[in-house]
Design an enzyme around this catalytic site. Sequence first.
Site, PDB file in Angstrom:
ATOM      1  N   ASP A  12     -17.269 -23.244   0.488  1.00 32.55           N
ATOM      2  CA  ASP A  12     -16.593 -23.265  -0.811  1.00 32.55           C
ATOM      3  C   ASP A  12     -15.616 -24.431  -0.976  1.00 32.55           C
ATOM      4  O   ASP A  12     -14.666 -24.324  -1.741  1.00 32.55           O
ATOM      5  CB  ASP A  12     -15.854 -21.918  -1.017  1.00 32.55           C
ATOM      6  CG  ASP A  12     -15.587 -21.637  -2.495  1.00 32.55           C
ATOM      7  OD1 ASP A  12     -16.342 -22.141  -3.341  1.00 32.55           O
ATOM      8  OD2 ASP A  12     -14.616 -20.932  -2.785  1.00 32.55           O
ATOM      9  N   CYS A  13     -15.821 -25.513  -0.236  1.00 35.47           N
ATOM     10  CA  CYS A  13     -14.899 -26.658  -0.396  1.00 35.47           C
ATOM     11  C   CYS A  13     -15.563 -27.791  -1.176  1.00 35.47           C
ATOM     12  O   CYS A  13     -15.035 -28.908  -1.196  1.00 35.47           O
ATOM     13  CB  CYS A  13     -14.370 -27.131   0.953  1.00 35.47           C
ATOM     14  SG  CYS A  13     -15.609 -27.985   1.942  1.00 35.47           S
ATOM     15  N   LYS A  15     -18.926 -28.976  -0.930  1.00 34.82           N
ATOM     16  CA  LYS A  15     -19.900 -29.818  -0.235  1.00 34.82           C
ATOM     17  C   LYS A  15     -21.187 -30.023  -1.046  1.00 34.82           C
ATOM     18  O   LYS A  15     -21.681 -31.141  -1.149  1.00 34.82           O
ATOM     19  CB  LYS A  15     -20.268 -29.221   1.137  1.00 34.82           C
ATOM     20  CG  LYS A  15     -19.086 -29.058   2.080  1.00 34.82           C
ATOM     21  CD  LYS A  15     -19.490 -28.425   3.383  1.00 34.82           C
ATOM     22  CE  LYS A  15     -20.169 -27.087   3.260  1.00 34.82           C
ATOM     23  NZ  LYS A  15     -19.349 -26.014   2.596  1.00 34.82           N
ATOM     24  N   SER A  16     -21.715 -28.918  -1.603  1.00 43.14           N
ATOM     25  CA  SER A  16     -22.981 -29.059  -2.349  1.00 43.14           C
ATOM     26  C   SER A  16     -22.750 -29.847  -3.631  1.00 43.14           C
ATOM     27  O   SER A  16     -23.611 -30.633  -4.057  1.00 43.14           O
ATOM     28  CB  SER A  16     -23.563 -27.681  -2.675  1.00 43.14           C
ATOM     29  OG  SER A  16     -23.842 -27.001  -1.481  1.00 43.14           O
ATOM     30  N   GLU A  86     -26.637 -27.941   3.473  1.00 42.39           N
ATOM     31  CA  GLU A  86     -26.683 -26.797   4.403  1.00 42.39           C
ATOM     32  C   GLU A  86     -27.097 -27.297   5.793  1.00 42.39           C
ATOM     33  O   GLU A  86     -27.891 -26.662   6.517  1.00 42.39           O
ATOM     34  CB  GLU A  86     -27.628 -25.699   3.895  1.00 42.39           C
ATOM     35  CG  GLU A  86     -27.306 -25.157   2.503  1.00 42.39           C
ATOM     36  CD  GLU A  86     -25.978 -24.409   2.384  1.00 42.39           C
ATOM     37  OE1 GLU A  86     -25.376 -24.086   3.419  1.00 42.39           O
ATOM     38  OE2 GLU A  86     -25.537 -24.168   1.248  1.00 42.39           O
TER      39      GLU A  86
HETATM   40  N1  LIG Z   1     -15.564 -21.909 -12.478  1.00 41.21           N
HETATM   41  C1  LIG Z   1     -15.224 -22.996 -11.784  1.00 41.21           C
HETATM   42  N2  LIG Z   1     -14.540 -23.988 -12.361  1.00 41.21           N
HETATM   43  C2  LIG Z   1     -14.182 -25.092 -11.670  1.00 41.21           C
HETATM   44  N3  LIG Z   1     -14.491 -25.289 -10.395  1.00 41.21           N
HETATM   45  C3  LIG Z   1     -15.184 -24.340  -9.777  1.00 41.21           C
HETATM   46  C4  LIG Z   1     -15.591 -23.148 -10.427  1.00 41.21           C
HETATM   47  N4  LIG Z   1     -16.260 -22.387  -9.531  1.00 41.21           N
HETATM   48  C5  LIG Z   1     -16.269 -23.092  -8.377  1.00 41.21           C
HETATM   49  N5  LIG Z   1     -15.612 -24.258  -8.526  1.00 41.21           N
HETATM   50  C6  LIG Z   1     -15.380 -25.306  -7.525  1.00 41.21           C
HETATM   51  O1  LIG Z   1     -16.510 -25.407  -6.728  1.00 41.21           O
HETATM   52  C7  LIG Z   1     -16.125 -25.470  -5.352  1.00 41.21           C
HETATM   53  C8  LIG Z   1     -17.269 -24.944  -4.538  1.00 41.21           C
HETATM   54  O2  LIG Z   1     -18.320 -25.882  -4.678  1.00 41.21           O
HETATM   55  P1  LIG Z   1     -19.652 -25.811  -3.800  1.00 41.21           P
HETATM   56  O3  LIG Z   1     -20.280 -27.163  -3.927  1.00 41.21           O
HETATM   57  O4  LIG Z   1     -20.450 -24.637  -4.205  1.00 41.21           O
HETATM   58  O5  LIG Z   1     -19.019 -25.595  -2.341  1.00 41.21           O
HETATM   59  P2  LIG Z   1     -19.665 -25.592  -0.889  1.00 41.21           P
HETATM   60  O6  LIG Z   1     -21.024 -26.224  -0.981  1.00 41.21           O
HETATM   61  O7  LIG Z   1     -18.706 -26.365  -0.043  1.00 41.21           O
HETATM   62  O8  LIG Z   1     -19.723 -24.167  -0.467  1.00 41.21           O
HETATM   63  C9  LIG Z   1     -14.849 -24.635  -5.274  1.00 41.21           C
HETATM   64  O9  LIG Z   1     -13.993 -25.068  -4.230  1.00 41.21           O
HETATM   65  C10 LIG Z   1     -14.206 -24.965  -6.621  1.00 41.21           C
HETATM   66  O10 LIG Z   1     -13.418 -26.144  -6.516  1.00 41.21           O
HETATM   67  C1  LIG Z   2     -19.544 -18.857   8.112  1.00 40.42           C
HETATM   68  C2  LIG Z   2     -21.008 -18.633   8.095  1.00 40.42           C
HETATM   69  C3  LIG Z   2     -21.753 -18.932   6.964  1.00 40.42           C
HETATM   70  N1  LIG Z   2     -23.077 -18.705   6.956  1.00 40.42           N
HETATM   71  C4  LIG Z   2     -23.845 -19.014   5.745  1.00 40.42           C
HETATM   72  C5  LIG Z   2     -23.335 -18.426   4.472  1.00 40.42           C
HETATM   73  C6  LIG Z   2     -23.862 -19.402   3.420  1.00 40.42           C
HETATM   74  O1  LIG Z   2     -25.185 -19.017   3.098  1.00 40.42           O
HETATM   75  C7  LIG Z   2     -23.872 -20.741   4.160  1.00 40.42           C
HETATM   76  C8  LIG Z   2     -22.721 -21.645   3.789  1.00 40.42           C
HETATM   77  O2  LIG Z   2     -22.876 -22.055   2.466  1.00 40.42           O
HETATM   78  P1  LIG Z   2     -21.755 -22.894   1.654  1.00 40.42           P
HETATM   79  O3  LIG Z   2     -22.588 -23.628   0.642  1.00 40.42           O
HETATM   80  O4  LIG Z   2     -21.073 -23.813   2.608  1.00 40.42           O
HETATM   81  O5  LIG Z   2     -20.827 -21.915   1.047  1.00 40.42           O
HETATM   82  O6  LIG Z   2     -23.785 -20.419   5.544  1.00 40.42           O
HETATM   83  C9  LIG Z   2     -23.724 -18.215   8.075  1.00 40.42           C
HETATM   84  O7  LIG Z   2     -24.936 -18.045   8.084  1.00 40.42           O
HETATM   85  N2  LIG Z   2     -22.992 -17.907   9.187  1.00 40.42           N
HETATM   86  C10 LIG Z   2     -21.667 -18.098   9.236  1.00 40.42           C
HETATM   87  O8  LIG Z   2     -21.043 -17.806  10.286  1.00 40.42           O
END
Ligand SMILES: Nc1ncnc2c1ncn2[C@@H]1O[C@H](COP(=O)(O)OP(=O)(O)O)[C@@H](O)[C@H]1O
Ligand SMILES: Cc1cn([C@H]2C[C@H](O)[C@@H](COP(=O)(O)O)O2)c(=O)[nH]c1=O
Length: 218
Positions: A12-13, A15-16, A86
């Site tokens: 949730d930081c 990355k995607s 991922e």
């Molecule tokens: N409704 C929203 N409005 C604005 N930013 C959002 C919203 N929902 C999620 N985000 C942003 O998206 C980020 C997550 O992006 P994502 O690419 O899915 O993360 P990751 O791949 O690292 O898990 C969150 O940290 C937040 O900053």
């Molecule tokens: C911590 C942790 C995560 N996972 C899985 C959960 C999600 O499907 C992905 C991470 O996705 P994101 O885009 O970075 O949010 O990884 C896992 O399988 N095992 C773990 O310990």
Amino acid sequence: MAELVFFSGTMDCGKSTLALQTDHNHRVQGRRGLLFTRFDRAGAAVISSRIGLARAALEVGDGTDLWVEVSSRHAADPLDYVVCDEAQFYDPDQVEQLARVVDDLDVDVFAFGITADFRTRLFPGSARFIELADRVQVPQVEALCWCGRRATHNARTVDGQMVVAGEQVVVGDVSAQEGTLDVGPVGTVEYEVLCRRHHTRRQTKAHREIGLRERQLS
Ligand SMILES: Nc1ncnc2c1ncn2[C@@H]1O[C@H](COP(=O)(O)OP(=O)(O)O)[C@@H](O)[C@H]1O
Ligand SMILES: Cc1cn([C@H]2C[C@H](O)[C@@H](COP(=O)(O)O)O2)c(=O)[nH]c1=O
């Protein structure tokens, strides 16, 4: 000179989102790229971000040889870059194949993945990226722990309780989001990002909510 760059952080930081932005920025400048992913929450062969962006990608499987996948396409139609999302789920051999793509084909590889699992242990794929990458970068957007500190660790909860043992890979989402995965007899698996202190103490945001309720009652 091409580079192997690993963008690594918690869940949730962003990355995607960054993976899709990176692809966009290179593509609009006429650079030719390939997108790979593995076990995206939205399903097979897609890179999806919580901000609402999504794009088709090639799904990496257990037996996928990324050197063969990239070099055969590159021979037919030269590539400039590869985006891998991922990336924690890639096999260490596949990470080595990506390093060869950089060195032998001069194609940039931008990989995005979480560093460590819910037990704070490195994923084997992430470990290999850290060992081989030209650069490891922390995305600029900081996910936050419920206490307000920067989140540095991923916690897994099953039916709301933080757990520190189990399968390393269980696809799922952070608890504030929809789309959590019910894994049947094991319970409902969700994730939460925490600072180290609260991960070590096993205090998820439910802990804060209990504290708030207790203060209201006293
Ligand atoms: N409704 C929203 N409005 C604005 N930013 C959002 C919203 N929902 C999620 N985000 C942003 O998206 C980020 C997550 O992006 P994502 O690419 O899915 O993360 P990751 O791949 O690292 O898990 C969150 O940290 C937040 O900053
Ligand atoms: C911590 C942790 C995560 N996972 C899985 C959960 C999600 O499907 C992905 C991470 O996705 P994101 O885009 O970075 O949010 O990884 C896992 O399988 N095992 C773990 O310990």
